[in-house]
Scaffold this active site. Structure first.
Site, PDB file in Angstrom:
ATOM      1  CD  GLU A  99      -3.760  -2.048   9.196  1.00 17.01           C
ATOM      2  OE1 GLU A  99      -2.988  -3.017   9.058  1.00 17.01           O
ATOM      3  OE2 GLU A  99      -4.433  -1.576   8.258  1.00 17.01           O
ATOM      4  CG  ASP A 133      -4.439   5.851   7.659  1.00 18.31           C
ATOM      5  OD1 ASP A 133      -5.456   5.922   6.944  1.00 18.31           O
ATOM      6  OD2 ASP A 133      -3.935   4.778   8.001  1.00 18.31           O
ATOM      7  CD  GLU A 138      -3.298  -0.687   1.751  1.00 19.56           C
ATOM      8  OE1 GLU A 138      -3.829   0.396   1.482  1.00 19.56           O
ATOM      9  OE2 GLU A 138      -3.792  -1.514   2.545  1.00 19.56           O
TER      10      GLU A 138
END
Ligand code: BGC
Length: 928
Positions: A775, A511, A504
């Site tokens: 995450e 974010d 990614e």
């Protein structure tokens, strides 16, 4: 001492002479008081020290006042700008002087002289007056240099190679040219950019210490060029230069292994401008005279790593003696019409070095090195093997339950370095156009010893100065702060990314908005975000929709998600607050307005309940029905952020004096809040989603009628208690939950959340050995197994958004729009959580702010630093008895004003200076 170091010393000596000069020639009137201790320093232009590529019409100048004295305010300043440093200090050949301006502005003052030309170098200095009738000597002389302002300034042509094999994932082309310089060189500057990422050399040496240049922007609309002062790299006579180009973001693999996002062909634009001592200029530019070949970099990719065959190196290829007879010719491409811009933000550089903590063999028999820190960068090795031997390096963030090397969470990203040895000497290598997110390195194909003499890991990230420091008496909280900072380092690689390891690594807007304010407390991110926000505007759709990722590499429907796209309003506002930068609001205003406009267009009766939203991403999902209560209605969230973005737009409009907009959007906001209440709140203030995030957003964005707020805060607390003081919020609720608790008098509950060590909590990963922010709350589950590898990054900064509360509430360093950029400071520490001390420092645009408290046997001590030209409101918590400051009763000190009891607290005002408060603390909440 090497040549560069000698040059540095010489420069410093020259500068000292200049300062003496300036003292001598300043010509102060006798009446003025020239103090020894009052001076101006840290002169910066557009956030940089002596930048050489400025392309704004009116650069902004900032400086800091230096004085140990208390209560010093700037009352006036005078700037002078000239084209020659020595003349300037004599007050001669002045290009522009501001004259004496009665103002306390010392941050981001516009240059106001005549229009600046391409390549123009401006020297400048400043002096200031203060409220004690003192004036500083003229400051040191700093400079800025203009970049190439017009397309016509570029005579260089874009060049490309002719090879068929030139394709994504193929070898990196090396472009070279030799040239003669006929005279002695006075100055030489290289203006350079590429389609792809480049590394340039001149006469066998690397130019500059930047990586992944020209950086990532929305290439089709804006592409940066870099400028290097290469005077010392050139010589009279024969010279050579060369540039290698990798796929980078331009055509390399991105999400879903899409490639060629911006184009298929790599290209180089190179303009070396040499000025001889006789005043003549010579240009060496990219054109048909260049040669090109492939060399040792067989492929390079951010996701996959690099394949390097050292047998294919071309020793000396950027020296004049190299023979390039077999090299191919290049072609020029005159159809490229790039919008070239100077580099505004910080470039990516190499930073910390880590040596192996241990080298071991896993149960599966792999040889693995542990560097002790999950970092982003690469490994440098110095190893010896046989010619033709191939070694492979694999990178992983974690080991699995059994202690084996784990790479499933990288998805399709290979993060693999393949190296072919050329002979049996010691070979030193580090990759060129790739970076890896890793703590562990697996070495395959090399049998010799591995240790700290032959392996080192380097962290690589945007070159932002560390401005913030935060620590407490609790080592777990300190590790959390460490993890937040490393999350920032690892994900601020030219753009704010979501993660640095799997396939990614994009500028996910949600974010970025969640973490942005925390980021401003750790590092100087002004230039970093200003640049990225311009890409946001560039990639924003015509109808105002903001893409999920910026720069946008996804498809055209991947846009307009609540809490993600709102970065368009949230980030400019945070940058304004942290740096007092009004221009960023100006720059982004149309974009902010367009985003709110988009939502308006997609709302009915002021209710935005359509579209695709990510919702409170990665909230605590739990395992049973009751845990499902942490799921917040996505449209409720959308409406909450609709209100928030509208509020921030109103704030910006007020600051920019756009009164009509203020009125218009204030009315809109009333309606949006009304719609929120009718749709999602019962008359008694119960939210239709009874979740932490739901109450947090409603309270943080002031969406509830005033009379329902206290009960809503209580409901939030009850919810937290129902979860046994665990946090259940996802990306959108997390940044605000502790702020909301503090605002409504529940700092003790906020501390409970912060101090919780079991899942879900901030300290759960810390207790499980995390060195960055994960995450997910449970990337590694309590049974030590992993979360779904499809979505399990161990370096994602969103949950690190708690850092903002740690600085602003625990240590209590804050600012607001009444004095943005810490011109007006609020120092309001909140002890709790069984901490016996906490301290934070922040290097602001005015200088260092500090708040450090400790509790010893009920005695509370607070040390504060308020930089010159600022003032602070200090709120001393839980005061019971007389307060002393540096041993004196505060009531006897005339520098301390406005002393007032507010509840249990004592509020007071101070000017700049260092303060030391002591008093007996009332038992503070249940936490102490
Ligand atoms: C990213 C996130 C991002 C999200 C959007 C993920 O794959 O890593 O951090 O915000 O997608 O849903």
């Amino acid at each position: 001492m090497n040549y560069i170091a000698k040059k540095g010393v010489l420069k410093r000596v020259c500068l000292s002479i200049l300062i003496l000069f300036s003292l001598h020639h300043a010509g102060f009137s006798q009446a003025q008081n020239i103090p020894v201790n009052f001076r101006v320093d840290n002169l910066i232009c557009e956030y940089k020290v002596n930048p050489i590529a400025v392309d704004v019409a009116n650069p902004r100048l900032s400086w800091k006042l230096i004085t140990p004295d208390r209560n010093i305010q700037q009352t006036a300043y005078e700037i002078r700008v000239g084209s020659n440093a020595v003349s300037l200090t004599k007050g001669k050949d002045i290009l522009w002087t501001s004259g004496k301006v009665l103002s306390d502005q010392s941050v981001l003052v516009y240059y106001g002289g005549t229009m600046l030309q391409s390549r123009q170098k401006c020297y400048w200095q400043v002096r200031v007056w203060n409220n004690k009738n003192q004036v500083t000597p003229w400051s040191m002389v700093n400079f800025w240099k203009m970049g190439l302002l017009k397309p016509e300034d570029w005579t260089a042509k874009w060049i490309q190679n002719n090879y068929q094999s030139d394709t994504t994932g193929g070898p990196s082309p090396m472009f070279r040219k030799t040239f003669k310089l006929d005279h002695k060189i006075r100055a030489a500057h290289l203006y350079i950019t590429a389609h792809g990422v480049f590394e340039a050399q001149i006469n066998g040496k690397r130019v500059g210490n930047d990586y992944f240049t020209p950086g990532w922007t929305s290439y089709n609309k804006r592409i940066q060029y870099q400028v290097y002062d290469v005077t010392s790299m050139l010589q009279k006579g024969d010279n050579a230069t060369g540039v290698t180009i990798g796929d980078g973001w331009y055509r390399g693999y991105t999400y879903n292994r899409k490639k060629n996002v911006y184009g298929k062909k790599l290209a180089l634009l190179y303009q070396l401008e040499v000025v001889y001592t006789n005043g003549k200029r010579q240009l060496i530019t990219s054109d048909k005279s260049w040669k090109v070949a492939y060399g040792p970099i067989r492929s390079s990719s951010f996701f996959d790593g690099e394949v390097y065959d050292s047998r294919k190196e071309k020793p000396g290829w950027t020296t004049p003696a190299f023979r390039d007879l077999t090299w191919d010719t290049v072609k020029t491409d005159e159809t490229i019409k790039d919008n070239l811009i100077a580099t505004a933000g910080p470039t990516v550089k190499k930073h910390e070095k880590f040596l192996p903590l241990k080298v071991f063999t896993t149960p599966e028999g792999d040889r693995v090195v542990d560097f002790g820190q999950n970092l982003v960068g690469w490994v440098q090795f110095k190893l010896k093997a046989n010619a033709g031997d191939t070694m492979k390096l694999f990178h992983a963030e974690v080991l699995d339950q059994k202690g084996n090397f784990y790479t499933k969470n990288l998805r399709t990203a290979k993060q693999e370095i393949t190296y072919v040895f050329k002979d049996d000497s010691v070979e030193t290598f580090e990759p060129h156009f790739t970076f890896q997110g890793f703590r562990f390195l697996k070495v395959v194909g090399y049998k010799g010893p591995l240790d700290s003499t032959n392996l080192a890991a380097y962290a690589v990230y945007s070159d932002m100065a560390q401005t913030g420091h935060f620590s407490t008496s609790n080592p777990l909280i300190n590790q959390l702060q460490h993890n937040i900072q490393w999350g920032q380092k690892g994900n601020f690689i030219d753009i704010p990314t979501d993660c640095p390891q799997r396939d990614e690594r994009m500028g996910w807007t949600g974010d970025a908005q969640a973490f942005c304010r925390t980021a401003t407390f750790n590092m100087d991110v002004a230039g970093f975000f200003t640049k990225w926000l311009k890409d946001l505007s560039a990639d924003q759709h015509k109808d105002g929709a903001v893409p999920y990722v910026v720069p946008n590499v996804l498809d055209s429907v991947s846009a307009a998600a609540s809490g993600w796209s709102d970065v368009a309003t949230i980030a400019p506002w945070n940058i304004y607050l942290a740096y007092g930068d009004r221009q960023v609001l100006q720059q982004q205003y149309e974009s902010m307005k367009a985003w709110v406009g988009y939502i308006q267009q997609h709302s009915r009766n002021y209710l935005w309940d359509t579209g695709n939203h990510f919702g409170d991403w990665l909230f605590y999902a739990g395992t049973n029905y009751e845990d499902g209560a942490a799921l917040t209605d996505k449209n409720l969230i959308a409406q909450a952020f609709y209100a928030h973005s509208t509020q921030l737009l109103i704030n910006a409009a007020k600051i920019l004096g756009k009164n009509e907009d203020v009125q218009k959007y204030t009315q809109l906001l009333v309606n949006v809040k009304q719609a929120f209440q009718s749709e999602y709140v019962t008359p008694n203030g119960r939210m239709i989603s009874g979740t932490q995030t739901s109450y947090v957003l409603a309270l943080n964005f002031d969406l509830l009628p005033v009379n329902l707020r206290l009960s809503a805060a209580k409901r939030l607390v009850h919810n937290i208690e129902d979860y046994d003081e665990h946090i259940t919020t996802g990306f959108l609720g997390t940044p605000y939950i502790c702020h909301v608790l503090s605002r409504f008098g529940y700092t003790d509950i906020a501390y409970d959340l912060l101090m919780k060590e079991s899942y879900p909590s901030w300290l759960y990963p810390v207790k499980n050995g995390a060195t960055t922010i994960w995450e997910r709350w449970d990337g590694i589950k309590p049974d030590k197994s992993f979360e779904d590898p499809e979505m399990n990054s161990f370096n994602h900064y969103a949950y690190g958004a708690i850092g903002d509360w740690m600085y602003r509430v625990i240590a209590g360093i804050n600012t607001d729009e009444s004095g943005p950029g810490f011109h007006k400071i609020i120092i309001a520490p909140h002890p709790g959580g069984k901490l016996t001390s906490a301290q934070a420092e922040l290097e602001t645009m005015y200088g260092k702010v500090k708040s450090a408290w400790s509790i010893d046997n009920g005695i509370f001590t607070l040390d504060v630093i308020v930089p010159p030209n600022t003032s602070a409101q200090i709120v001393l918590p839980a005061v019971t008895d007389q307060i002393t400051e540096s041993g004196l009763d505060i009531n006897t000190e005339k520098e301390i004003t406005g002393i007032q009891k507010v509840g249990d607290n004592e509020q007071l005002y101070v000017g700049s200076g260092t303060y030391h408060f002591v008093y007996t603390l009332k038992t503070y909440g249940k936490a102490n």
